[in-house]
Design a protein around this motif. Structure first.
Motif, PDB file in Angstrom:
ATOM      1  N   VAL A   1       0.851  -1.191   0.000  1.00  0.00           N
ATOM      2  CA  VAL A   1       0.000   0.000   0.000  1.00  0.00           C
ATOM      3  C   VAL A   1       0.884   1.237   0.000  1.00  0.00           C
ATOM      4  O   VAL A   1       2.085   1.163   0.264  1.00  0.00           O
ATOM      5  N   GLY A   2       0.252   2.375  -0.263  1.00  0.00           N
ATOM      6  CA  GLY A   2       0.990   3.642  -0.266  1.00  0.00           C
ATOM      7  C   GLY A   2       0.444   4.535  -1.368  1.00  0.00           C
ATOM      8  O   GLY A   2      -0.354   4.104  -2.203  1.00  0.00           O
TER       9      GLY A   2
ATOM     10  N   LYS B   1       4.511   0.572  -5.768  1.00  0.00           N
ATOM     11  CA  LYS B   1       3.814  -0.686  -5.433  1.00  0.00           C
ATOM     12  C   LYS B   1       3.886  -1.703  -6.578  1.00  0.00           C
ATOM     13  O   LYS B   1       4.115  -2.887  -6.346  1.00  0.00           O
TER      14      LYS B   1
ATOM     15  N   TRP C   1       3.667  -0.785   3.858  1.00  0.00           N
ATOM     16  CA  TRP C   1       3.415   0.581   3.381  1.00  0.00           C
ATOM     17  C   TRP C   1       4.698   1.122   2.761  1.00  0.00           C
ATOM     18  O   TRP C   1       5.707   1.281   3.467  1.00  0.00           O
TER      19      TRP C   1
ATOM     20  N   GLN D   1       6.790   4.055   1.316  1.00  0.00           N
ATOM     21  CA  GLN D   1       6.754   5.489   1.566  1.00  0.00           C
ATOM     22  C   GLN D   1       7.806   6.249   0.759  1.00  0.00           C
ATOM     23  O   GLN D   1       8.875   5.702   0.456  1.00  0.00           O
TER      24      GLN D   1
ATOM     25  N   TYR E   1      -3.049   4.477   6.282  1.00  0.00           N
ATOM     26  CA  TYR E   1      -1.895   3.624   5.966  1.00  0.00           C
ATOM     27  C   TYR E   1      -1.281   3.082   7.262  1.00  0.00           C
ATOM     28  O   TYR E   1      -0.951   1.914   7.379  1.00  0.00           O
TER      29      TYR E   1
ATOM     30  N   ALA F   1      -0.923  -0.982   8.087  1.00  0.00           N
ATOM     31  CA  ALA F   1       0.346  -1.629   7.734  1.00  0.00           C
ATOM     32  C   ALA F   1       0.990  -2.396   8.895  1.00  0.00           C
ATOM     33  O   ALA F   1       0.955  -1.963  10.040  1.00  0.00           O
TER      34      ALA F   1
ATOM     35  N   LYS G   1       6.455  -0.249   7.602  1.00  0.00           N
ATOM     36  CA  LYS G   1       6.644   0.693   6.500  1.00  0.00           C
ATOM     37  C   LYS G   1       8.064   0.582   5.977  1.00  0.00           C
ATOM     38  O   LYS G   1       8.991   0.290   6.750  1.00  0.00           O
TER      39      LYS G   1
END
Ligand code: S3P
Length: 174
Positions: A9-10, A16, A103, A105, A143, A147, A150
């Motif tokens: 995710v992100g 991704k 996640w 980032q 997020y 998560a 991260k």
């Protein structure tokens, strides 16, 4: 299910799809992008067309169906989630129950450089930097809440990020 899906995710531009494909190759799993499932559910219409004809709410309905579909795969997958997927509480619940969520980032300026003019992404139309800044503030808590870990992607190679993601999978699975 014996093994959980790996879920990335992100925000848009986080990497991704690129990182997901690399992780999938290394794990010997299939990679599935929820946007591609949404497009298939819409009979091949592009994300832009879905937003144009049915609005964001229709896109989110299809996205909820896409998440349910991919999560129900008996084979463990690597799933790249569209940036807004985890805003929906039902998606969060489903992805958390069936997946290990990482996640990806990066700061907004890095994301903006990666997405360029953002043409294929309706939410970025006109002002990608401004839109990414707003979405970043709005979504941070979703997020964070979803998560397991991260991973910072700034100035790192795809392999380096994939290593970090697979370290998370190993740690959470052990
Ligand atoms: C969106 C992200 C996009 C796509 C749609 C909406 C969002 O996916 O699902 O344009 O709300 O952040 P990517 O994050 O894969 O670009």
């Amino acid at each position: 299910m014996t093994e959980k899906h790996l879920v990335l995710v992100g925000l848009m531009g986080a990497g991704k799809t690129t990182v997901g494909k690399r992780c999938a190759a290394r794990l010997g799993r299939e990679f599935i992008d929820t946007d591609d499932v949404v497009i298939a559910l819409a009979g091949g219409a592009s994300v832009h067309d879905i937003f144009d004809t049915g609005g964001e709410s229709h896109f989110r309905e299809l996205e909820r169906q896409a998440v349910a579909d991919v999560c129900s795969s008996p084979a463990p997958l690597v799933i790249g989630c569209g940036g807004g997927t985890v805003i929906d509480p039902e998606n969060r619940r489903r992805l958390r129950s069936d997946g290990i969520i990482v996640w990806l980032q990066a700061p907004v300026d890095v994301l903006a450089a990666r997405v360029g003019d953002g043409q294929s992404r309706p939410l970025l139309a006109g002002d990608p930097v401004g839109a990414l800044s707003r979405l970043s503030s709005l979504r941070e808590s979703a997020y964070e809440a979803s998560a397991d870990a991260k991973v910072d992607t700034t100035d790192r190679t795809v392999d380096d990020v994939a290593d970090a993601v697979l370290d998370v999978v190993a740690a959470v699975s052990s």
